[in-house]
Enzyme design. Structure first.
Site, PDB file in Angstrom:
ATOM      1  N   ASP A  14       0.879  -1.184   0.000  1.00 50.71           N
ATOM      2  CA  ASP A  14       0.000   0.000   0.000  1.00 50.71           C
ATOM      3  C   ASP A  14       0.907   1.222   0.000  1.00 50.71           C
ATOM      4  O   ASP A  14       2.081   1.140   0.368  1.00 50.71           O
ATOM      5  CB  ASP A  14      -0.925   0.031   1.229  1.00 50.71           C
ATOM      6  CG  ASP A  14      -1.858   1.253   1.197  1.00 50.71           C
ATOM      7  OD1 ASP A  14      -2.406   1.560   0.119  1.00 50.71           O
ATOM      8  OD2 ASP A  14      -2.012   1.935   2.227  1.00 50.71           O
ATOM      9  N   SER A  15       0.355   2.375  -0.379  1.00 50.59           N
ATOM     10  CA  SER A  15       1.160   3.604  -0.355  1.00 50.59           C
ATOM     11  C   SER A  15       1.577   3.937   1.080  1.00 50.59           C
ATOM     12  O   SER A  15       2.632   4.519   1.297  1.00 50.59           O
ATOM     13  CB  SER A  15       0.368   4.766  -0.953  1.00 50.59           C
ATOM     14  OG  SER A  15      -0.813   4.988  -0.208  1.00 50.59           O
ATOM     15  N   GLY A  47      -2.986   8.628  -4.882  1.00 43.39           N
ATOM     16  CA  GLY A  47      -4.242   8.985  -5.558  1.00 43.39           C
ATOM     17  C   GLY A  47      -4.186  10.283  -6.338  1.00 43.39           C
ATOM     18  O   GLY A  47      -5.095  10.593  -7.099  1.00 43.39           O
ATOM     19  N   CYS A  77      -4.396  -1.530  -1.780  1.00 47.48           N
ATOM     20  CA  CYS A  77      -4.573  -0.127  -2.154  1.00 47.48           C
ATOM     21  C   CYS A  77      -5.516  -0.101  -3.339  1.00 47.48           C
ATOM     22  O   CYS A  77      -5.200  -0.665  -4.397  1.00 47.48           O
ATOM     23  CB  CYS A  77      -3.204   0.451  -2.534  1.00 47.48           C
ATOM     24  SG  CYS A  77      -3.258   2.131  -3.149  1.00 47.48           S
ATOM     25  N   ASN A  78      -6.672   0.526  -3.168  1.00 51.16           N
ATOM     26  CA  ASN A  78      -7.639   0.580  -4.267  1.00 51.16           C
ATOM     27  C   ASN A  78      -7.065   1.329  -5.472  1.00 51.16           C
ATOM     28  O   ASN A  78      -7.347   0.982  -6.615  1.00 51.16           O
ATOM     29  CB  ASN A  78      -8.914   1.299  -3.818  1.00 51.16           C
ATOM     30  CG  ASN A  78      -9.670   0.499  -2.787  1.00 51.16           C
ATOM     31  OD1 ASN A  78      -9.476   0.692  -1.589  1.00 51.16           O
ATOM     32  ND2 ASN A  78     -10.505  -0.406  -3.223  1.00 51.16           N
ATOM     33  N   THR A  79      -6.275   2.361  -5.190  1.00 45.81           N
ATOM     34  CA  THR A  79      -5.732   3.189  -6.267  1.00 45.81           C
ATOM     35  C   THR A  79      -4.789   2.382  -7.161  1.00 45.81           C
ATOM     36  O   THR A  79      -4.882   2.417  -8.388  1.00 45.81           O
ATOM     37  CB  THR A  79      -4.982   4.405  -5.668  1.00 45.81           C
ATOM     38  OG1 THR A  79      -5.851   5.064  -4.750  1.00 45.81           O
ATOM     39  CG2 THR A  79      -4.534   5.370  -6.729  1.00 45.81           C
ATOM     40  N   CYS A 179     -11.083   3.410  -0.680  1.00 49.60           N
ATOM     41  CA  CYS A 179      -9.663   3.660  -0.376  1.00 49.60           C
ATOM     42  C   CYS A 179      -9.403   3.018   0.981  1.00 49.60           C
ATOM     43  O   CYS A 179     -10.180   3.230   1.923  1.00 49.60           O
ATOM     44  CB  CYS A 179      -9.389   5.165  -0.320  1.00 49.60           C
ATOM     45  SG  CYS A 179      -7.785   5.605   0.399  1.00 49.60           S
ATOM     46  N   THR A 180      -8.342   2.251   1.082  1.00 48.85           N
ATOM     47  CA  THR A 180      -8.105   1.514   2.331  1.00 48.85           C
ATOM     48  C   THR A 180      -7.784   2.444   3.507  1.00 48.85           C
ATOM     49  O   THR A 180      -8.027   2.093   4.660  1.00 48.85           O
ATOM     50  CB  THR A 180      -6.990   0.464   2.158  1.00 48.85           C
ATOM     51  OG1 THR A 180      -5.841   1.092   1.573  1.00 48.85           O
ATOM     52  CG2 THR A 180      -7.455  -0.689   1.283  1.00 48.85           C
ATOM     53  N   HIS A 181      -7.273   3.631   3.223  1.00 45.07           N
ATOM     54  CA  HIS A 181      -7.033   4.572   4.328  1.00 45.07           C
ATOM     55  C   HIS A 181      -8.337   4.930   5.057  1.00 45.07           C
ATOM     56  O   HIS A 181      -8.336   5.206   6.256  1.00 45.07           O
ATOM     57  CB  HIS A 181      -6.375   5.862   3.816  1.00 45.07           C
ATOM     58  CG  HIS A 181      -4.884   5.764   3.660  1.00 45.07           C
ATOM     59  ND1 HIS A 181      -4.284   5.052   2.656  1.00 45.07           N
ATOM     60  CD2 HIS A 181      -3.873   6.290   4.415  1.00 45.07           C
ATOM     61  CE1 HIS A 181      -2.964   5.144   2.783  1.00 45.07           C
ATOM     62  NE2 HIS A 181      -2.696   5.899   3.836  1.00 45.07           N
TER      63      HIS A 181
HETATM   64  N1  DGL Z   1      -4.680   3.506   0.426  1.00 49.03           N
HETATM   65  C1  DGL Z   1      -4.784   3.880  -0.949  1.00 49.03           C
HETATM   66  C2  DGL Z   1      -6.082   3.388  -1.590  1.00 49.03           C
HETATM   67  O1  DGL Z   1      -6.667   2.426  -1.122  1.00 49.03           O
HETATM   68  C3  DGL Z   1      -4.568   5.289  -1.414  1.00 49.03           C
HETATM   69  C4  DGL Z   1      -3.979   6.354  -0.631  1.00 49.03           C
HETATM   70  C5  DGL Z   1      -3.150   7.260  -1.499  1.00 49.03           C
HETATM   71  O2  DGL Z   1      -3.726   8.138  -2.175  1.00 49.03           O
HETATM   72  O3  DGL Z   1      -1.933   7.061  -1.455  1.00 49.03           O
HETATM   73  O4  DGL Z   1      -6.535   3.928  -2.561  1.00 49.03           O
END
Ligand code: DGL
Length: 255
Positions: A14-15, A47, A77-79, A179-181
């Site tokens: 993930d980021s 993102g 990470c969805n992105t 987004c996982t965050h």
């Molecule tokens: N955690 C990431 C996601 O699921 C993105 C966060 C980012 O923008 O770095 O999309």
């Protein structure tokens, strides 16, 4: 602790801290698997990156991941799933599981389904196709440009008021975390929209278990969890916090 040499290794990417809740769920349901969590905290948010820049950073991370010879890798990470998973699957031979927004169960409830995501995910073909395919009723996708970075940078002290300023003011019957965050602020989002909130965590963890084909979950032995890349100390501390919050104090985990 017993010798863990025979455990398969699963890598995560993930980021930043976003993928840690999914890591927890995988650790919980797969106690015979070792995990290494790679992140890129200092260069997030992904993102807001161009597609080319994101591919460059993801390629760097995956060259380290490939060197670990993992049984599978989870793109938590969805992105990165939306923008890069097809490219990664063509390039690497190991299994790659990508998290995707849980539009299907949310939209199945009927009414208006609001999907919150990073700008890059919101405009991606993969998310828009998913919404077209499963978004029965009305599915609205909204980008939250600064939310992931706010969560990453303020994780020790998240303010409900600040989070609310970064959320779209829209009525909804269900909300999907794209987004996982955003999993870290699931309660705030639930209160704000006053409706059920969906994330793709359990589904993605179950998919990983299915791919690994490890069914002997009860025969526990020690498992190792390590953190690499970016601010690995922060990622370890936040993961430990999740373990404590969930009451998961297994003697069998070596971090
Ligand atoms: N955690 C990431 C996601 O699921 C993105 C966060 C980012 O923008 O770095 O999309």
């Amino acid at each position: 602790m017993e010798n863990t040499n025979n455990n398969p290794l699963v890598c995560f990417f993930d980021s930043g801290i976003g993928g840690l809740s999914l890591l927890y769920e995988c650790v919980r349901i797969l106690p015979r698997v070792d995990f290494t969590y790679f992140a890129d905290n200092y260069r997030m948010p992904y993102g807001s990156l161009t597609h080319e820049k994101m591919l460059e950073y993801v390629d760097e991370a995956f060259s380290f991941i490939a060197a670990q010879n993992p049984a599978a890798t989870v793109v938590a990470c969805n992105t990165v799933t939306a923008q890069c998973v097809n490219y990664l699957r063509q390039k690497y031979k190991f299994n790659i599981v990508g998290i995707q927004p849980a539009i299907k169960p949310a939209a199945a409830r009927g009414g208006k389904c609001l999907v919150l995501a990073t700008p890059s995910t919101a405009q991606s073909q993969s998310l828009n196709l998913l919404a077209e395919r499963y978004g029965c009723g009305v599915t609205e996708i909204h980008a939250c440009p600064d939310l992931a970075a706010y969560i990453e940078n303020n994780i020790a002290n998240l303010s409900e008021k600040e989070v609310q300023k970064l959320l779209p003011q829209i009525e909804a019957d269900s909300v999907v975390l794209g987004c996982t965050h955003y999993v870290f602020i699931k309660e705030i989002i639930t209160d704000f929209y006053n409706c059920p909130v969906f994330d793709g965590i359990e589904g993605t963890a179950a998919h990983l278990a299915e791919i690994l084909g490890i069914f002997d979950h009860r025969a526990q032995r020690g498992q190792k969890i390590s953190f690499k890349g970016g601010d690995f100390t922060k990622n370890r501390v936040i993961f430990n916090r999740i373990l404590v919050e969930k009451g998961h104090l297994s003697q069998n985990i070596e971090i």
